[in-house]
Design an enzyme around this catalytic site. Sequence first.
Site, PDB file in Angstrom:
ATOM      1  N   ASP A   7       0.876  -1.165   0.000  1.00  0.00           N
ATOM      2  CA  ASP A   7       0.000   0.000   0.000  1.00  0.00           C
ATOM      3  C   ASP A   7       0.918   1.221   0.000  1.00  0.00           C
ATOM      4  O   ASP A   7       1.436   1.612   1.045  1.00  0.00           O
ATOM      5  CB  ASP A   7      -0.900  -0.017   1.238  1.00  0.00           C
ATOM      6  CG  ASP A   7      -1.835   1.176   1.280  1.00  0.00           C
ATOM      7  OD1 ASP A   7      -2.204   1.701   0.212  1.00  0.00           O
ATOM      8  OD2 ASP A   7      -2.215   1.586   2.398  1.00  0.00           O
ATOM      9  N   GLU A  68      -1.290  -1.311  -4.778  1.00  0.00           N
ATOM     10  CA  GLU A  68      -2.570  -0.642  -4.975  1.00  0.00           C
ATOM     11  C   GLU A  68      -2.417   0.448  -6.024  1.00  0.00           C
ATOM     12  O   GLU A  68      -1.460   1.214  -6.005  1.00  0.00           O
ATOM     13  CB  GLU A  68      -3.067  -0.034  -3.665  1.00  0.00           C
ATOM     14  CG  GLU A  68      -4.467   0.532  -3.785  1.00  0.00           C
ATOM     15  CD  GLU A  68      -5.005   1.018  -2.456  1.00  0.00           C
ATOM     16  OE1 GLU A  68      -5.981   0.435  -1.982  1.00  0.00           O
ATOM     17  OE2 GLU A  68      -4.434   1.980  -1.914  1.00  0.00           O
ATOM     18  N   ASP A 141      -2.361   1.176   7.214  1.00  0.00           N
ATOM     19  CA  ASP A 141      -1.561   0.990   5.992  1.00  0.00           C
ATOM     20  C   ASP A 141      -1.083  -0.459   5.870  1.00  0.00           C
ATOM     21  O   ASP A 141      -1.060  -1.015   4.771  1.00  0.00           O
ATOM     22  CB  ASP A 141      -0.354   1.941   5.984  1.00  0.00           C
ATOM     23  CG  ASP A 141      -0.770   3.385   6.126  1.00  0.00           C
ATOM     24  OD1 ASP A 141      -1.266   3.948   5.143  1.00  0.00           O
ATOM     25  OD2 ASP A 141      -0.629   3.929   7.242  1.00  0.00           O
TER      26      ASP A 141
END
Length: 164
Positions: A7, A68, A141
């Site tokens: 992420d 992502e 996160d």
Amino acid sequence: MLVLGIDPGIAITGYAFLASDAQGEPKLIEYGVIDLTAVKENSGRLLLLFDKLDELILKHQPSAAAIEKLFFQKNVKTAMAVSEGRGVVQYCLARHGLPVREFTPNEVKLAVTSSGSADKRQVQEMVRILLNLEQVPSPDDAADAIAIALCALGTFNYESLMQG
């Protein structure tokens, strides 16, 4: 198969390593964050991000990775900084020759919860359930990186089955 989920961020980058056990069930190997907030300049943050991610990849030797996608960002300045971080992550993954998949937040939500409109808490609870964890992983996160890795593990396992 060992998969690295990421992420990306310019202040905090979440990461997670997941493997499939002999029965094909996901197993969490390690997760955490790369905290870049101590460094003030973006160029220094980007260098530190590369170095820390490189260390993690060398330590665990994943066979694939997922990141992502930057899907939408209202703040252009934030979007640019996150894009720079994504670029560093992609460069590091490419240097290690890792196959990479990219997923939008909605694709990750759909893969983990069966609903592309699930909220963050629903995703985190499903991560906890799917991995038989006592608590929801934190910080956010890192939990997001685990969800990305789960999505990728399923995708890579499916592709492997389809190839025979």
